[in-house]
Design an enzyme around this catalytic site. Structure first.
Site, mmCIF file in Angstrom:
data_model
loop_
_atom_site.group_PDB
_atom_site.id
_atom_site.type_symbol
_atom_site.label_atom_id
_atom_site.label_comp_id
_atom_site.label_asym_id
_atom_site.label_seq_id
_atom_site.Cartn_x
_atom_site.Cartn_y
_atom_site.Cartn_z
ATOM 1 N N ASP A 75 30.086 -95.433 -2.639
ATOM 2 C CA ASP A 75 30.488 -95.623 -1.242
ATOM 3 C C ASP A 75 31.943 -95.190 -1.133
ATOM 4 O O ASP A 75 32.817 -95.794 -1.754
ATOM 5 C CB ASP A 75 30.326 -97.117 -0.893
ATOM 6 N N ILE A 76 32.204 -94.153 -0.369
ATOM 7 C CA ILE A 76 33.556 -93.573 -0.291
ATOM 8 C C ILE A 76 34.584 -94.588 0.201
ATOM 9 O O ILE A 76 35.769 -94.487 -0.132
ATOM 10 C CB ILE A 76 33.547 -92.297 0.579
ATOM 11 N N VAL A 95 28.692 -91.800 7.294
ATOM 12 C CA VAL A 95 29.955 -92.138 6.619
ATOM 13 C C VAL A 95 31.049 -92.471 7.641
ATOM 14 O O VAL A 95 31.939 -93.292 7.383
ATOM 15 C CB VAL A 95 30.366 -90.992 5.669
ATOM 16 N N ASP A 96 30.960 -91.868 8.828
ATOM 17 C CA ASP A 96 31.929 -92.151 9.905
ATOM 18 C C ASP A 96 31.907 -93.642 10.240
ATOM 19 O O ASP A 96 32.945 -94.313 10.310
ATOM 20 C CB ASP A 96 31.519 -91.303 11.123
ATOM 21 N N TYR A 143 24.096 -83.797 10.319
ATOM 22 C CA TYR A 143 24.275 -82.424 10.827
ATOM 23 C C TYR A 143 23.352 -81.417 10.151
ATOM 24 O O TYR A 143 23.363 -80.234 10.481
ATOM 25 C CB TYR A 143 25.737 -82.005 10.712
ATOM 26 N N GLY A 189 24.336 -84.549 6.129
ATOM 27 C CA GLY A 189 23.556 -85.708 6.599
ATOM 28 C C GLY A 189 23.001 -85.425 7.975
ATOM 29 O O GLY A 189 22.171 -84.523 8.156
ATOM 30 N N ASN A 226 32.810 -86.531 14.110
ATOM 31 C CA ASN A 226 32.385 -85.584 15.151
ATOM 32 C C ASN A 226 33.621 -85.248 15.973
ATOM 33 O O ASN A 226 34.680 -85.848 15.805
ATOM 34 C CB ASN A 226 31.260 -86.180 16.014
HETATM 35 N N1 APR Z 1 30.029 -93.064 1.314
HETATM 36 C C1 APR Z 1 29.804 -91.788 0.929
HETATM 37 N N2 APR Z 1 28.918 -90.962 1.528
HETATM 38 C C2 APR Z 1 28.210 -91.487 2.569
HETATM 39 C C3 APR Z 1 28.381 -92.813 3.038
HETATM 40 C C4 APR Z 1 29.333 -93.612 2.359
HETATM 41 N N3 APR Z 1 29.566 -94.888 2.723
HETATM 42 N N4 APR Z 1 27.525 -93.011 4.095
HETATM 43 C C5 APR Z 1 26.853 -91.856 4.260
HETATM 44 N N5 APR Z 1 27.253 -90.936 3.349
HETATM 45 C C6 APR Z 1 26.786 -89.563 3.130
HETATM 46 C C7 APR Z 1 25.447 -89.182 3.691
HETATM 47 O O1 APR Z 1 24.405 -89.667 2.861
HETATM 48 C C8 APR Z 1 25.569 -87.665 3.646
HETATM 49 O O2 APR Z 1 25.307 -87.210 2.327
HETATM 50 O O3 APR Z 1 27.690 -88.698 3.796
HETATM 51 C C9 APR Z 1 27.054 -87.425 3.945
HETATM 52 C C10 APR Z 1 27.340 -86.903 5.337
HETATM 53 O O4 APR Z 1 26.389 -87.460 6.230
HETATM 54 P P1 APR Z 1 26.826 -87.964 7.708
HETATM 55 O O5 APR Z 1 27.638 -89.181 7.582
HETATM 56 O O6 APR Z 1 25.558 -88.026 8.500
HETATM 57 O O7 APR Z 1 27.776 -86.808 8.248
HETATM 58 P P2 APR Z 1 27.413 -85.356 8.807
HETATM 59 O O8 APR Z 1 26.127 -84.814 8.266
HETATM 60 O O9 APR Z 1 28.682 -84.549 8.608
HETATM 61 O O10 APR Z 1 27.192 -85.625 10.360
HETATM 62 C C11 APR Z 1 28.306 -86.010 11.125
HETATM 63 O O11 APR Z 1 27.195 -87.933 11.997
HETATM 64 O O12 APR Z 1 28.014 -90.043 11.666
HETATM 65 C C12 APR Z 1 27.958 -89.020 12.564
HETATM 66 O O13 APR Z 1 29.989 -89.227 13.808
HETATM 67 C C13 APR Z 1 29.323 -88.449 12.837
HETATM 68 O O14 APR Z 1 28.504 -87.123 14.634
HETATM 69 C C14 APR Z 1 28.959 -87.080 13.296
HETATM 70 C C15 APR Z 1 27.799 -86.707 12.377
#
Ligand code: APR
Length: 172
Positions: A10-11, A33-34, A121, A119, A24
């Site tokens: 978990d980052i 992760v946001d 996206y 994720g 976003n």
């Molecule tokens: N720690 C590390 N990695 C994580 C965590 C965490 N706590 N939670 C999720 N992830 C991973 C996901 O499993 C994925 O591999 O982060 C990666 C990116 O996934 P997303 O969070 O869905 O991000 P992204 O694909 O860039 O989409 C961004 O999603 O959350 C919204 O506001 C964000 O609209 C934006 C979009």
């Protein structure tokens, strides 16, 4: 020479100078992760983000880390996957480059990345991890104060892709 590594975890728990948020363009939070980063950092993070006025895809913005162990959060906006013919790979490369440039400007020595865009996206992990590793390696060939880059994978499956991407490039 900087250390590049991939871990599963978990980052928000990473004890590094900066963690990167896959945000976003509004910078006003979301899922994935946001959401995890905003939840762990506390409400002051959203207040600072609101004052930034958003962020275009491929660019990055830096804030404090508040209740996170990390001192900074570098927010970047990855491309939404549209099949690969809308410049997604260049935009994803620019995300990593923008974060590294911001980190260097702040004298940040250790940084952790999630797997940007792979994720919600929808960017295919096989290609996304290769762009991440290649961009970081290329950047660190130049002058940089960065000593550690950590790719933090949420799933074991993602970790296996990053470990494959990090295998040493066979010599000439
Ligand atoms: N720690 C590390 N990695 C994580 C965590 C965490 N706590 N939670 C999720 N992830 C991973 C996901 O499993 C994925 O591999 O982060 C990666 C990116 O996934 P997303 O969070 O869905 O991000 P992204 O694909 O860039 O989409 C961004 O999603 O959350 C919204 O506001 C964000 O609209 C934006 C979009």
């Amino acid at each position: 020479m900087a250390t590049l590594e991939a871990v599963q975890g978990d980052i928000t728990t990473m004890r590094v100078d900066a963690i990167v948020n896959a945000a976003n363009s509004s910078l006003m939070g979301g899922g994935g992760v946001d959401a995890a980063i905003h939840r762990a950092a506390g409400p002051e993070l959203l207040v600072e983000c609101a004052a930034l006025g958003g962020c275009p895809t491929g660019e990055a913005r830096i804030t404090k880390g508040y209740r996170l162990p990390a001192s900074y959060v570098i927010h970047t906006v990855g491309p939404v996957w549209r099949g690969g013919t809308a410049g997604e790979s260049e935009l994803l490369r620019r995300c990593y480059e923008s974060c590294l440039d911001l980190a260097g400007a702040r004298g940040i020595r250790s940084i952790a990345f999630p797997s940007i865009s792979t994720g919600a996206y929808g960017y295919p992990i096989q290609d996304g991890c290769r762009i991440a590793v290649r961009t970081v390696r290329d950047h660190l060939r130049g002058p940089s104060v960065i000593e550690l880059v950590r790719f933090v994978c949420f799933s074991r499956r993602d970790l296996s892709f990053y470990q494959e991407a990090l295998r040493p490039v066979p010599g000439p």
